[in-house]
Design a protein around this motif. Sequence first.
Motif, mmCIF file in Angstrom:
data_model
loop_
_atom_site.group_PDB
_atom_site.id
_atom_site.type_symbol
_atom_site.label_atom_id
_atom_site.label_comp_id
_atom_site.label_asym_id
_atom_site.label_seq_id
_atom_site.Cartn_x
_atom_site.Cartn_y
_atom_site.Cartn_z
ATOM 1 N N TYR A 111 14.846 13.351 0.376
ATOM 2 C CA TYR A 111 14.714 12.882 1.749
ATOM 3 C C TYR A 111 15.817 11.877 2.073
ATOM 4 N N ALA A 112 15.528 10.614 2.015
ATOM 5 C CA ALA A 112 16.560 9.615 2.279
ATOM 6 C C ALA A 112 16.761 8.759 1.041
ATOM 7 N N VAL A 113 18.001 8.343 0.808
ATOM 8 C CA VAL A 113 18.309 7.421 -0.282
ATOM 9 C C VAL A 113 19.019 6.216 0.313
ATOM 10 N N ASP A 114 18.813 5.068 -0.306
ATOM 11 C CA ASP A 114 19.434 3.857 0.227
ATOM 12 C C ASP A 114 20.253 3.164 -0.849
ATOM 13 N N PHE A 115 21.162 2.353 -0.381
ATOM 14 C CA PHE A 115 22.088 1.643 -1.258
ATOM 15 C C PHE A 115 21.979 0.144 -0.975
ATOM 16 N N THR A 172 9.015 3.013 -5.849
ATOM 17 C CA THR A 172 8.601 1.856 -5.066
ATOM 18 C C THR A 172 9.566 0.686 -5.171
ATOM 19 N N SER A 173 10.475 0.721 -6.142
ATOM 20 C CA SER A 173 11.457 -0.365 -6.266
ATOM 21 C C SER A 173 12.500 -0.313 -5.166
ATOM 22 N N GLY A 174 12.745 0.886 -4.617
ATOM 23 C CA GLY A 174 13.815 1.051 -3.644
ATOM 24 C C GLY A 174 15.196 0.940 -4.254
ATOM 25 N N GLY A 178 9.661 -2.669 -8.659
ATOM 26 C CA GLY A 178 8.850 -1.451 -8.608
ATOM 27 C C GLY A 178 7.382 -1.737 -8.826
ATOM 28 N N ARG A 179 7.080 -2.613 -9.751
ATOM 29 C CA ARG A 179 5.682 -2.967 -9.998
ATOM 30 C C ARG A 179 5.085 -3.740 -8.829
ATOM 31 N N GLN A 180 5.841 -4.696 -8.321
ATOM 32 C CA GLN A 180 5.347 -5.496 -7.206
ATOM 33 C C GLN A 180 5.003 -4.636 -5.995
ATOM 34 N N ALA A 181 5.845 -3.660 -5.717
ATOM 35 C CA ALA A 181 5.706 -2.881 -4.490
ATOM 36 C C ALA A 181 4.575 -1.873 -4.525
ATOM 37 N N VAL A 182 4.055 -1.542 -5.697
ATOM 38 C CA VAL A 182 2.977 -0.564 -5.769
ATOM 39 C C VAL A 182 1.789 -0.991 -4.919
ATOM 40 N N SER A 183 1.440 -2.279 -4.970
ATOM 41 C CA SER A 183 0.297 -2.757 -4.187
ATOM 42 C C SER A 183 0.556 -2.644 -2.693
ATOM 43 N N THR A 184 1.811 -2.807 -2.272
ATOM 44 C CA THR A 184 2.163 -2.682 -0.851
ATOM 45 C C THR A 184 1.913 -1.275 -0.359
ATOM 46 N N PHE A 185 2.102 -0.297 -1.229
ATOM 47 C CA PHE A 185 1.933 1.100 -0.850
ATOM 48 C C PHE A 185 0.503 1.604 -1.056
ATOM 49 N N GLY A 186 -0.379 0.699 -1.335
ATOM 50 C CA GLY A 186 -1.772 1.107 -1.426
ATOM 51 C C GLY A 186 -2.238 1.452 -2.816
ATOM 52 N N GLY A 187 -1.402 1.111 -3.832
ATOM 53 C CA GLY A 187 -1.816 1.460 -5.190
ATOM 54 C C GLY A 187 -2.934 0.584 -5.710
#
Length: 346
Positions: free
Chosen positions: A41-45, A289-291, A337-346
């Motif tokens: 899909y999309a990738v970011d830098f 999730t780390s982006g 990546g670990r921190q962001a899991v909770s943001t995404f509903g994990g």
Amino acid sequence: MTDVLISGASVAGPALAWFLRRAGARVTVVERAPGPRDSGYAVDFRGPALDVLAEIGILDEVRSHETRMRGVTMLAPDGSVTGELPASTFAGDLEVPKRALTRILHRVVDAEFLFDDTVTALEQHDDRVTVAFESAPTRDFDLVFGADGVHSAVRRLAFPGTDPIEHLGMSGAGFTTGNLLALDHQGLLQPAPGRAVYAFSADDPAAMTVSLSFATATAELDRADRAAQEAAVRAAFADHPWPQTPRLLAAMTAASDFYFASTCQVHLDSWSTGRVALLGDAGYCAAPTSGMGTSQALVAAATLARCLAEAGSDHAAAFTRYEKELRPYVTDNQHLGRQAVSTFGG
């Protein structure tokens, strides 16, 4: 002239191939897919990854494909607006469609590509690695690099008996459909305990990309067929209160680019053994999730190639320096990546 094999032709592999060709190496890239991957899909830098694109000489061309996202609207499960996130939250310093980056990298890399093939055996010697392929004849290489993703074939062969994949408790489906929500360079995110909906429309105003994520105890669904994966997504979102959810579930079944994956990280004590080294997700996936996956792949390729160039014929010293320089960066990204899991509903 050094003769090297790179397994994987997504981002890390072609980027490393470009740097090694510049240094005078003969490079062969083997890829399981039948051709350059047009999926994703999309990738970011972010940060130093832009410097790597500039060094390869493709930064301006990559910028010409920028998605120009305006931001992400946060929604409660019932669809009411709860806030806004800036575009940089997901898009970083620069975001482009994955297919655009893949096409550009493959065009600028002067290497031999073996598509629709994979590595099946590695035999290390003092001065070479003998590599067997599923289709191509067995060949010898001076060095072998695994850039073939979380479920790396090179890692499995070079590091037998290890299980470095850590499941972070979340899996999800992704797919493209029509722009059902009339989004215009905008994203929608519904985070909630145990599940999350994310949708955005960027470069194609008629298309919308959807991600449906939910809590899972293991990554076993990764090995299931599409029917079982879809069934798990439907079960997870069966009682979701947003009125648009049934439309998204129907679109999932009709999608031709359905993709399912679990959110995982890869942890290894060492990223190399003998004449074989790993880079990108194969060696140290930080989780989607780390982006940071694409940026990490580019920075890793540039770092590994520089360490090899500076070490001359001493590949062991190069691999040691590569890991010493890059591991702090990887550790930080895996923390994100670990921190962001909770943001995404994990």
